[in-house]
Write an enzyme that holds these catalytic residues in place. Structure first.
Site, PDB file in Angstrom:
ATOM      1  N   ASP A 462       0.853  -1.189   0.000  1.00 45.79           N
ATOM      2  CA  ASP A 462       0.000   0.000   0.000  1.00 45.79           C
ATOM      3  C   ASP A 462       0.895   1.248   0.000  1.00 45.79           C
ATOM      4  O   ASP A 462       2.107   1.157   0.169  1.00 45.79           O
ATOM      5  CB  ASP A 462      -0.886  -0.042   1.247  1.00 45.79           C
ATOM      6  N   GLU A 465       2.603   4.936  -4.146  1.00 40.31           N
ATOM      7  CA  GLU A 465       2.563   5.826  -5.325  1.00 40.31           C
ATOM      8  C   GLU A 465       3.887   6.541  -5.613  1.00 40.31           C
ATOM      9  O   GLU A 465       4.115   6.849  -6.801  1.00 40.31           O
ATOM     10  CB  GLU A 465       1.446   6.863  -5.141  1.00 40.31           C
ATOM     11  N   ASP A 538      -9.034   3.918  -2.167  1.00 37.04           N
ATOM     12  CA  ASP A 538      -9.871   4.368  -1.052  1.00 37.04           C
ATOM     13  C   ASP A 538     -11.202   4.923  -1.542  1.00 37.04           C
ATOM     14  O   ASP A 538     -11.387   6.141  -1.654  1.00 37.04           O
ATOM     15  CB  ASP A 538      -9.125   5.427  -0.233  1.00 37.04           C
TER      16      ASP A 538
END
Length: 818
Positions: A462, A465, A538
């Protein structure tokens, strides 16, 4: 940009590629030569590269995404004259017309122009320049050529601006798809309002609906479709990229024998697509199809197919930020058994670690993680834990101190370790672009190093990015420095791709290459399908997010990543019971099936919403488990033939224009049409059943083509089996996939109008690489008696059936243009 006619066209030698030069001039420099390379790749693919002929330093060329250097084929000169060169492909089905002044490339198929490059003259290439030393440099700096401010952040461009871009015109096309990830419609929209589609991986909590801003992942693949052809553009660039789209009608003469008729014109659609990237080179692959399934194979030929997942990962996953401790994990696990609901995997978020130090356990909450996993193992279930890329700055933390000593962190522009804020507080970020770092990182997953882990533990990447809480746009600054002195601006969209690659390799290595990994990643790029699964990030517990999840997943699937899903129920907020039920029903028929919620959301295990809703959710999850043989077979097809598991209607019905914009229903494989209910208190839904002379079966109801209004209750969503198909199922569900090994199979047969049906079943041990290394698997074709009557009972029958499976109905044959 200035161009000159290329005298090279007068005497050109062609091997497997064409090489020539065009000239560029900027406002601050004299003429600069650009090197252009054009080649044909076997399988109806053409590649066009543009780079500086003699750059001040090498420009970034994306590595590791292509599975290998593509095999090129010889191009032949079919025509040449001053400033124009016409090249023919090996098969002579395709011709490339290259014009020197102005520079353009036109790609034709059997006399029809399919695609042209730079027909709008938007090609640009900012060459690398030294920082001027005279007074003029003050003006340049003032105009932000060498540095740029974003709020309080200063982005210093060490080599000046280096953006590239060009335009492509798609002739006859007005339906385009792809370029995930956006919370947008399936059909890409015109961007005439100035709001271009952005490909830039960002952590955007509670992202907006219908927004062209880039979110967690980027795949720079665009598909264009019309009734008789599908084409694709793969723009291989990992820097920030913008895509402008403009569709219009252009006049085209009618082809006719008479002069009077020839003077008439018809309106033909034309879609212009402009690609703009911050840096790198122009490296673009033109995928010529001609069918959607050909495009999928061509893209997989370049970037790889979907990894065959372990069977357990196709079951239901239960996740929350965060399950508190070992007792909480055991209680949730017991709750599934108590309420007779199947599930395979329970997940642990960041709170399971010792102060957000990954590869560790909270010593109070998880005192004996190995014993907890042994408890799950006896129940034939698995555990997934989160492992993020940021590393807490703590000299006593072994992972940090080792990486620090080895120089494995991303640097800032001054050569110091880049520091940012994330979950642990002050953190450094591993440089996954470095192969040495990836190898070291993979070694962290060994049982000896990762204390408390066992072989039922799998991984969730997670925040990759990468997410930087106090960074510009909540991500790493573009002038941070990576391996081989590349700036972050060059590699940004690759960062998560590399972490998932290293993680998957680590899980494979810990089993000495015997067991398949499972790795879920939030950030992704072209080729991520080789390493595991992705999800949409999300989302929010609202009906609109359930609705938009369908086109989002279809878009990701068309970009090669079949193993994708959306958080069931919505990650943020508290879904009302009806929404939660409808989301479970939708998720049960999508590739990755996980319930997940935010720590600020109320607990939402499936049995917490009353007995009636528990019963409906239980039935939806059981339907998923009964369907697993069909799903697993679809993943085998994705792995071997690059066929998306979840696909838009138009892919199966390429000649039916009414399907081109449909995004509220989809095909699961070629056999099941699924229409999730996405409206509150719906009593009926309108379902499009496309295809002439097609038959569908829904329980005992036989339905023909057209739009039908189907009544629905809270207990069901419309699912139809396509006539002419056989799907394998289990006769019942069990506690998890491992409990279902000995449960018998059944075949659901839906006959077509000729009373024929064909299907297939793939089986292996569900977890190892034995299917690959020792060919230990079962692959069976199934057909109805009428199919046998269509051919001689010998090897010709087998060939017929195999061909029929590959070319079922219309799905791989282009329809005639209407």
């Amino acid at each position: 940009l200035y161009r000159r006619e290329m005298s090279l066209f007068g005497d050109v030698e062609l091997k497997s590629w064409l090489l020539f030069f065009i000239a560029a001039r900027s406002s601050v420099c004299s003429q600069v030569l650009l090197q252009v390379e054009i080649c044909e790749i076997e399988g109806n693919i053409f590649r066009l590269k543009i780079d500086e002929a003699t750059p001040l330093r090498a420009r970034y060329k994306v590595p590791d995404v292509l599975t290998k250097e593509p095999t090129t084929q010889r191009l032949f000169i079919s025509q040449k004259e001053a400033g124009i060169l016409v090249l023919s492909s090996v098969s002579e089905d395709y011709k490339l017309q290259v014009t020197a002044n102005p520079f353009q490339v036109e790609l034709q198929s059997k006399g029809e122009t399919v695609l042209s490059m730079n027909s709008n003259g938007l090609l640009y290439f900012e060459h690398l320049q030294p920082l001027p030393c005279d007074r003029y440099s003050i003006c340049l700096l003032h105009h932000s050529l060498w540095q740029e401010k974003f709020g309080s952040f200063l982005d210093v461009k060490a080599h000046g601006p280096s953006s590239v871009g060009t335009d492509f015109s798609l002739h006859g096309f007005d339906h385009v798809y792809g370029i995930p990830q956006h919370t947008e419609a399936l059909l890409l929209k015109n961007t005439s309002d100035g709001d271009a589609y952005r490909l830039y991986n960002l952590d955007i909590f509670g992202h907006k609906i219908h927004d062209k801003i880039g979110i967690y992942g980027s795949v720079p693949l665009l598909l264009a479709h019309k009734p008789n052809r599908t084409a694709g553009i793969f723009w291989l660039n990992s820097s920030e990229t913008l895509v402008d789209i403009s569709t219009k009608a252009v006049a085209e003469p009618l082809s006719s024998g008479s002069a009077a008729e020839a003077a008439k014109q018809r309106a033909v659609p034309l879609t212009d697509v402009r690609w703009m990237s911050e840096s790198g080179i122009i490296d673009v692959f033109l995928l010529m199809g001609p069918t959607a399934f050909d495009i999928f194979k061509q893209f997989a030929q370049l970037t790889g197919t979907q990894a065959l997942p372990p069977l357990f990962s196709l079951g239901y996953h239960q996740c929350r930020w965060n399950y508190e401790d070992e007792q909480d994990v055991k209680a949730v696990d017991a709750g599934f058994d108590e309420h007779d609901i199947p599930y395979d995997v329970i997940w642990l978020d960041i709170e399971h670690t010792d102060g957000k130090r990954y590869f560790t356990w909270d010593k109070k909450k998880f005192q004996n993680p190995r014993k907890m996993q042994e408890h799950l193992r006896k129940k034939k279930r698995k555990l997934v834990v989160i492992v993020d890329p940021h590393i807490k700055i703590d000299p006593t933390y072994t992972l940090y101190s080792q990486a620090k000593d080895k120089g494995y962190f991303v640097k800032d522009r001054n050569g110091q370790d880049f520091e940012g804020i994330c979950w642990p507080g002050s953190s450094c970020y591993l440089d996954f672009t470095n192969p040495e770092v990836r190898k070291w990182y993979a070694d962290q997953f060994t049982f000896k190093t990762y204390k408390g882990s066992t072989n039922i533990l799998f991984v969730w990447n997670d925040m990759n990015e990468p997410s930087v809480f106090k960074g510009a746009e909540l991500t790493m600054q573009k002038d941070a420095v990576h391996y081989n002195n590349w700036e972050h601006r060059e590699v940004h969209n690759l960062y998560g791709f590399y972490q998932q690659m290293a993680t998957a390799e680590g899980l494979i290595r810990r089993s000495s290459g015997k067991e398949r990994p499972f790795v879920l990643t939030r950030s992704f790029f072209a080729g991520s399908q080789k390493y595991g699964a992705v999800w949409t990030g999300d989302n929010t517990a609202e009906w609109s997010y359930l609705k938009i999840s369908i086109p989002m997943l279809l878009t990701i699937s068309m970009a090669g990543i079949s193993f994708c899903g959306a958080d069931v129920g919505g990650f943020i907020g508290d879904p009302e019971p009806e929404l939660l039920v409808r989301w479970y029903q939708a998720g049960a028929y999508q590739p990755f099936f996980r319930g997940h919620s935010n720590m600020e959301s109320k607990r939402r295990e499936p049995w917490l919403f009353g007995e009636k809703n528990t019963q409906i959710i239980r039935e939806a999850i059981r339907e998923r488990y009964v369907l697993l043989p069909y799903l697993y077979t679809l993943f085998y097809r994705a792995h071997t033939a690059a066929e998306p598991v979840m696909r838009p209607l138009w892919v199966e019905f390429p000649g039916k224009i009414e399907t081109f914009g449909v995004e509220n229903e989809y095909m699961l494989g070629n056999a099941l049409l699924v229409h999730p209910v996405t409206e509150q208190e719906a009593k009926a839904v309108s379902v499009l059943l496309p295809g002439s002379e097609e038959v569908r079966m829904n329980m005992k109801l036989l339905s023909y083509s057209g739009t039908l209004k189907i009544p629905v209750t809270l207990e069901n969503i419309p699912v139809f089996q396509r006539g002419g198909t056989v799907i394998p199922l289990k006769t019942r569900a069990a506690k998890s996939t491992e409990w279902m090994i000995d449960i018998s199979y059944e075949l659901h047969v839906a006959l077509d109008t000729e009373a024929c049906a064909i299907g297939e079943l793939y089986l292996d041990d569900g977890h190892s690489f034995q299917y690959l290394h020792k060919k230990q698997f079962l692959h069976r074709y199934m057909w109805s008696p009428k199919v046998i009557n269509k051919c001689t009972i010998n090897t010709r029958m087998v060939k017929y059936i195999r061909k029929a499976l590959e070319r079922k109905h219309e799905r791989t044959q282009p329809a005639k243009a209407e």
